[in-house]
Design an enzyme around this catalytic site. Structure first.
Site, PDB file in Angstrom:
ATOM      1  N   THR A  96     -65.257  36.283   1.030  1.00 54.25           N
ATOM      2  CA  THR A  96     -65.214  36.190   2.499  1.00 54.25           C
ATOM      3  C   THR A  96     -63.922  36.824   2.994  1.00 54.25           C
ATOM      4  O   THR A  96     -62.829  36.306   2.728  1.00 54.25           O
ATOM      5  CB  THR A  96     -65.265  34.721   2.958  1.00 54.25           C
ATOM      6  OG1 THR A  96     -66.423  34.105   2.397  1.00 54.25           O
ATOM      7  CG2 THR A  96     -65.331  34.652   4.477  1.00 54.25           C
ATOM      8  N   LYS A 171     -70.742  36.049   8.387  1.00 54.92           N
ATOM      9  CA  LYS A 171     -70.177  34.986   7.550  1.00 54.92           C
ATOM     10  C   LYS A 171     -69.125  34.177   8.320  1.00 54.92           C
ATOM     11  O   LYS A 171     -69.097  32.941   8.235  1.00 54.92           O
ATOM     12  CB  LYS A 171     -69.568  35.621   6.287  1.00 54.92           C
ATOM     13  CG  LYS A 171     -68.778  34.685   5.411  1.00 54.92           C
ATOM     14  CD  LYS A 171     -69.627  33.593   4.812  1.00 54.92           C
ATOM     15  CE  LYS A 171     -68.766  32.591   4.053  1.00 54.92           C
ATOM     16  NZ  LYS A 171     -69.490  31.373   3.729  1.00 54.92           N
ATOM     17  N   LYS A 239     -58.684  29.515   5.967  1.00 52.07           N
ATOM     18  CA  LYS A 239     -58.642  30.987   6.041  1.00 52.07           C
ATOM     19  C   LYS A 239     -59.803  31.519   6.885  1.00 52.07           C
ATOM     20  O   LYS A 239     -59.630  32.399   7.733  1.00 52.07           O
ATOM     21  CB  LYS A 239     -58.673  31.544   4.610  1.00 52.07           C
ATOM     22  CG  LYS A 239     -58.815  33.033   4.460  1.00 52.07           C
ATOM     23  CD  LYS A 239     -60.210  33.493   4.036  1.00 52.07           C
ATOM     24  CE  LYS A 239     -60.772  32.849   2.809  1.00 52.07           C
ATOM     25  NZ  LYS A 239     -62.096  33.327   2.431  1.00 52.07           N
TER      26      LYS A 239
HETATM   27  P1  NAP Z   1     -61.530  29.741  -6.015  1.00 54.12           P
HETATM   28  O1  NAP Z   1     -62.192  28.796  -6.936  1.00 54.12           O
HETATM   29  O2  NAP Z   1     -60.205  29.398  -5.413  1.00 54.12           O
HETATM   30  O3  NAP Z   1     -61.423  31.161  -6.762  1.00 54.12           O
HETATM   31  C1  NAP Z   1     -60.677  32.201  -6.229  1.00 54.12           C
HETATM   32  C2  NAP Z   1     -60.727  33.394  -7.164  1.00 54.12           C
HETATM   33  O4  NAP Z   1     -59.933  34.455  -6.593  1.00 54.12           O
HETATM   34  C3  NAP Z   1     -60.147  33.109  -8.558  1.00 54.12           C
HETATM   35  O5  NAP Z   1     -60.913  33.812  -9.513  1.00 54.12           O
HETATM   36  C4  NAP Z   1     -58.737  33.683  -8.434  1.00 54.12           C
HETATM   37  O6  NAP Z   1     -58.168  34.035  -9.671  1.00 54.12           O
HETATM   38  C5  NAP Z   1     -59.027  34.906  -7.611  1.00 54.12           C
HETATM   39  N1  NAP Z   1     -57.831  35.469  -6.981  1.00 54.12           N
HETATM   40  C6  NAP Z   1     -57.037  34.894  -6.065  1.00 54.12           C
HETATM   41  N2  NAP Z   1     -56.038  35.720  -5.713  1.00 54.12           N
HETATM   42  C7  NAP Z   1     -56.219  36.852  -6.430  1.00 54.12           C
HETATM   43  C8  NAP Z   1     -55.519  38.084  -6.511  1.00 54.12           C
HETATM   44  N3  NAP Z   1     -54.416  38.326  -5.770  1.00 54.12           N
HETATM   45  N4  NAP Z   1     -55.983  39.039  -7.349  1.00 54.12           N
HETATM   46  C9  NAP Z   1     -57.099  38.818  -8.097  1.00 54.12           C
HETATM   47  N5  NAP Z   1     -57.806  37.663  -8.077  1.00 54.12           N
HETATM   48  C10 NAP Z   1     -57.366  36.697  -7.252  1.00 54.12           C
HETATM   49  O7  NAP Z   1     -62.456  30.069  -4.751  1.00 54.12           O
HETATM   50  P2  NAP Z   1     -64.044  30.070  -4.553  1.00 54.12           P
HETATM   51  O8  NAP Z   1     -64.436  28.781  -3.965  1.00 54.12           O
HETATM   52  O9  NAP Z   1     -64.703  30.581  -5.772  1.00 54.12           O
HETATM   53  O10 NAP Z   1     -64.139  31.137  -3.362  1.00 54.12           O
HETATM   54  C11 NAP Z   1     -64.046  32.532  -3.582  1.00 54.12           C
HETATM   55  C12 NAP Z   1     -64.435  33.239  -2.298  1.00 54.12           C
HETATM   56  O11 NAP Z   1     -65.745  32.811  -1.910  1.00 54.12           O
HETATM   57  C13 NAP Z   1     -63.546  32.968  -1.088  1.00 54.12           C
HETATM   58  O12 NAP Z   1     -63.471  34.127  -0.290  1.00 54.12           O
HETATM   59  C14 NAP Z   1     -64.304  31.876  -0.346  1.00 54.12           C
HETATM   60  O13 NAP Z   1     -63.973  31.837   1.034  1.00 54.12           O
HETATM   61  C15 NAP Z   1     -65.723  32.315  -0.580  1.00 54.12           C
HETATM   62  N6  NAP Z   1     -66.738  31.262  -0.506  1.00 54.12           N
HETATM   63  C16 NAP Z   1     -66.535  30.063  -1.133  1.00 54.12           C
HETATM   64  C17 NAP Z   1     -67.522  29.091  -1.038  1.00 54.12           C
HETATM   65  C18 NAP Z   1     -67.346  27.736  -1.670  1.00 54.12           C
HETATM   66  O14 NAP Z   1     -68.076  26.810  -1.260  1.00 54.12           O
HETATM   67  N7  NAP Z   1     -66.480  27.548  -2.662  1.00 54.12           N
HETATM   68  C19 NAP Z   1     -68.703  29.349  -0.332  1.00 54.12           C
HETATM   69  C20 NAP Z   1     -68.888  30.585   0.261  1.00 54.12           C
HETATM   70  C21 NAP Z   1     -67.893  31.544   0.169  1.00 54.12           C
HETATM   71  P3  NAP Z   1     -57.298  32.951 -10.514  1.00 54.12           P
HETATM   72  O15 NAP Z   1     -58.303  32.161 -11.305  1.00 54.12           O
HETATM   73  O16 NAP Z   1     -56.413  33.775 -11.352  1.00 54.12           O
HETATM   74  O17 NAP Z   1     -56.543  32.108  -9.523  1.00 54.12           O
END
Ligand code: NAP
Length: 288
Positions: A96, A171, A239
Site C-alpha cells: 500500500t 486502496k 500510514k
Molecule cells: P509487515 O509484517 O510489517 O511486513 C513488512 C515487510 O516490509 C517486511 O517484509 C519488511 O522486512 C519489509 N520492509 C520494511 N522496510 C523495508 C525496506 N526499507 N526495504 C525492504 N523491505 C522492507 O507488514 P504487512 O502487514 O505484511 O504489510 C505489508 C504491506 O501490506 C503494507 O503496505 C501494508 O499497509 C499492506 N497491507 C497490510 C494488510 C494487513 O492486514 N497486514 C492488509 C492489506 C495491506 P523485514 O522483515 O526485514 O522488516
C-alpha cells in the site's frame, strides 16, 4: 510454467507465498531480514540474497513491503528490483503506497523495458491465509491478465482500473473508511462499557443490524478480551490514514472523520502500540 518472485516476507507476504507454494508454483523469495524466509524455503521456495536476483530469475515478481519509503528502497537501492529488470520482466507491487510513489516506480520499470502493475490488496492476515484477498490493480493490462493465475490463488477477486495510481487511490479510500470505522467502533464499546453494558452484548446487538460487518465480529471479541496481536499492524493503518489525508488535501476534499481517527492512531503509536493490531487504537480510547 511461470516462475514467480516474491519480495517482502512480512505478515501478508508469508501467507501469500504459502498459497502460491500450495498451488505448486515455483517461487523465488527475498526478505530484508533473511531469516523470515526460512519457513517458506522449508515448503519449497528458493531464497536469494538480493531483490535483483529474484527479479532476474523470475518471470513475474511481486513485492509486499511496508510503505512508500520501503517500496522505493526495494526498487532503487543497489541490488534492488531495478537492477534485475530487463525487457520482458514483470513487476507487481502489492504494497500500500501513494499514487505518486507507484507512478515513479512504474516509470523506472518501464524505462528499462519491464512491465509494471500496481495491485494493493484489500483484506488482512486471515484473507491472505485463506487466499481470499481482493486485488486493486492498475498499470499494464497484459501483465494483469498474465498474473491472473497467481492472483486467483492469492485472492478471490481482482479489479482493474485504467490509470496508474487508481489502484493505490482505491486502496487508500477503502482503508480510510476502515480506519474511521474501527475508531467509531472502539468509542461505542468504550462508552457501553463505561455505562455498565457488556461488550459482548453490544457486539451481538450489532450482529443483528444494518451496520454489522465482518470486522466488528472478528475484532470485537478480541478487543473485549484485550487481544491485540497484529493482523494489520497499527503503524501501517496510521500510514494509510496519513496517505489518504494527503490525497484529500491534494484534491481539496475535507476529511473530518478520518482526520480525527488519524489523531487516535498517532496517539496510539506514541503510546507504544505501533506493532500491535490497529484495533489497539481501543487502548487509547478506553481509559478506566
Ligand atoms: P509487515 O509484517 O510489517 O511486513 C513488512 C515487510 O516490509 C517486511 O517484509 C519488511 O522486512 C519489509 N520492509 C520494511 N522496510 C523495508 C525496506 N526499507 N526495504 C525492504 N523491505 C522492507 O507488514 P504487512 O502487514 O505484511 O504489510 C505489508 C504491506 O501490506 C503494507 O503496505 C501494508 O499497509 C499492506 N497491507 C497490510 C494488510 C494487513 O492486514 N497486514 C492488509 C492489506 C495491506 P523485514 O522483515 O526485514 O522488516
Amino acid at each position: 510454467m511461470t516462475t514467480y518472485g516474491f519480495l517482502g516476507i512480512g505478515i501478508m507476504g508469508k501467507a501469500m507465498v504459502e498459497n502460491l507454494l500450495k498451488a505448486r508454483f515455483s517461487v523465488n523469495v527475498w526478505n530484508r531480514t533473511g531469516s523470515r524466509c526460512a519457513p517458506l524455503v522449508g515448503q519449497g521456495a528458493v531464497q536469494y540474497q538480493t531483490p535483483a536476483e529474484v527479479v532476474a530469475t523470475s518471470d513475474i515478481t511481486f513485492a509486499m513491503v511496508s510503505d512508500p519509503a520501503a517500496a522505493e528502497a526495494l526498487c532503487f537501492d543497489a541490488g534492488g528490483v531495478l537492477a534485475g529488470i530487463t525487457a520482458g520482466k514483470s513487476y507487481v507491487d502489492v504494497s500500500t503506497v501513494d499514487p505518486e510513489t507507484s507512478a515513479k516506480i512504474a516509470k523506472a520499470i518501464q524505462d528499462k523495458g519491464g512491465r509494471f502493475l500496481e495491485a494493493p490488496v484489500s483484506g488482512s492476515k486471515k484473507p491472505a491465509e485463506d487466499g481470499t484477498l481482493v486485488f486493486l490493480c492498475s498499470g499494464d493490462k497484459a501483465l494483469f491478465d498474465d498474473a491472473q493465475p497467481a492472483l486467483d490463488v492469492m485472492g478471490k477477486k481482482s479489479f482493474y482500473f485504467d490509470q496508474i495510481g487508481q489502484g493505490a487511490q482505491m486502496k487508500l479510500v477503502i482503508n480510510m473508511i476502515m480506519g474511521s470505522m474501527m475508531t467509531a467502533f472502539g468509542e461505542g464499546l468504550a462508552l457501553g462499557d463505561k455505562v455498565g453494558l457488556e461488550m459482548g452484548d453490544i457486539i451481538d446487538v450489532l450482529a443483528q443490524g444494518a451496520i454489522n460487518n465482518p470486522m466488528f465480529q472478528l475484532k470485537g471479541p478480541q478487543m473485549a478480551n484485550g487481544n491485540f496481536s497484529p493482523a494489520f499492524p497499527l503503524k501501517h493503518m496510521q500510514k494509510d490514514m496519513r496517505l489518504a489525508l494527503l490525497l484529500g488535501d491534494e484534491h481539496d476534499q475535507p476529511l473530518f472523520t478520518a482526520s480525527a481517527a488519524n489523531s487516535i492512531y498517532i496517539k496510539a503509536r506514541q503510546e507504544g502500540y505501533a506493532e500491535d493490531d490497529f484495533s489497539a487504537s481501543f487502548k487509547v480510547i478506553k481509559k478506566d
